[in-house]
Design a protein around this motif. Structure first.
Motif, mmCIF file in Angstrom:
data_model
loop_
_atom_site.group_PDB
_atom_site.id
_atom_site.type_symbol
_atom_site.label_atom_id
_atom_site.label_comp_id
_atom_site.label_asym_id
_atom_site.label_seq_id
_atom_site.Cartn_x
_atom_site.Cartn_y
_atom_site.Cartn_z
ATOM 1 N N PHE A 11 -28.154 22.814 14.699
ATOM 2 C CA PHE A 11 -28.935 24.028 14.909
ATOM 3 C C PHE A 11 -29.970 24.196 13.807
ATOM 4 C CE2 PHE A 11 -29.465 28.620 14.151
ATOM 5 C CZ PHE A 11 -30.009 28.984 15.368
ATOM 6 N N SER A 12 -29.559 23.984 12.560
ATOM 7 C CA SER A 12 -30.460 24.109 11.423
ATOM 8 C C SER A 12 -31.599 23.096 11.515
ATOM 9 C CB SER A 12 -29.676 23.915 10.129
ATOM 10 O OG SER A 12 -30.528 23.958 9.020
ATOM 11 N N CYS A 15 -34.006 24.159 14.290
ATOM 12 C CA CYS A 15 -34.851 25.268 13.853
ATOM 13 C C CYS A 15 -35.934 24.792 12.888
ATOM 14 C CB CYS A 15 -34.008 26.364 13.210
ATOM 15 S SG CYS A 15 -32.989 27.254 14.401
ATOM 16 N N HIS A 16 -35.548 23.919 11.964
ATOM 17 C CA HIS A 16 -36.510 23.386 10.996
ATOM 18 C C HIS A 16 -37.618 22.609 11.702
ATOM 19 C CE1 HIS A 16 -38.064 21.915 7.210
ATOM 20 N NE2 HIS A 16 -38.000 20.684 7.684
ATOM 21 N N ASN A 18 -38.700 23.017 14.654
ATOM 22 C CA ASN A 18 -39.508 23.905 15.494
ATOM 23 C C ASN A 18 -40.074 25.097 14.720
ATOM 24 O OD1 ASN A 18 -39.265 22.870 18.404
ATOM 25 N ND2 ASN A 18 -37.194 22.711 17.597
ATOM 26 N N ILE A 20 -38.697 27.469 13.067
ATOM 27 C CA ILE A 20 -37.988 28.724 13.300
ATOM 28 C C ILE A 20 -37.241 29.070 12.010
ATOM 29 C CG2 ILE A 20 -36.209 29.889 14.641
ATOM 30 C CD1 ILE A 20 -36.853 27.873 16.908
ATOM 31 N N ILE A 22 -34.610 30.533 9.414
ATOM 32 C CA ILE A 22 -33.192 30.902 9.434
ATOM 33 C C ILE A 22 -32.944 31.774 8.214
ATOM 34 C CG2 ILE A 22 -30.819 30.069 9.282
ATOM 35 C CD1 ILE A 22 -31.731 27.502 10.587
ATOM 36 N N LEU A 44 -41.029 35.359 13.609
ATOM 37 C CA LEU A 44 -40.969 34.093 14.325
ATOM 38 C C LEU A 44 -42.387 33.603 14.586
ATOM 39 C CD1 LEU A 44 -38.206 34.843 16.974
ATOM 40 C CD2 LEU A 44 -38.027 33.344 14.985
ATOM 41 N N LEU A 68 -31.579 34.525 18.324
ATOM 42 C CA LEU A 68 -32.499 34.437 17.193
ATOM 43 C C LEU A 68 -33.031 35.808 16.815
ATOM 44 C CD1 LEU A 68 -34.469 31.199 18.035
ATOM 45 C CD2 LEU A 68 -32.739 31.517 16.286
#
Length: 71
Positions: A11-12, A15-16, A18, A20, A22, A44, A68
């Protein structure tokens, strides 16, 4: 909050890749202490799609856009 059985490392990384953000541990700590987190929230980035799908450990596609918003 509902558990989605998401691997945090994947997930991390997702997100990185894309862009996004955290929230860090300070954000989560402030939430637990019922303190104001307004200054800790990163907006975002603009995206082409409103919905982001991420494969969970249950091999299901999950709509994490709402998740999110809570982070």
């Amino acid at each position: 909050m509902k558990k989605e059985h998401v691997n945090y490392a994947k997930f991390s990384a997702f997100c990185h890749q894309n862009n996004i953000p955290i929230p860090g541990s300070k954000y989560r700590m402030y939430l637990k202490m019922n303190r104001d987190v307004t200054g800790l929230v990163e907006p975002l980035p603009t995206a082409k799609n409103d919905i982001i799908y991420f494969e969970t450990e249950d091999d299901k596609d999950t709509d994490i856009a709402s998740e999110l918003k809570e982070i």
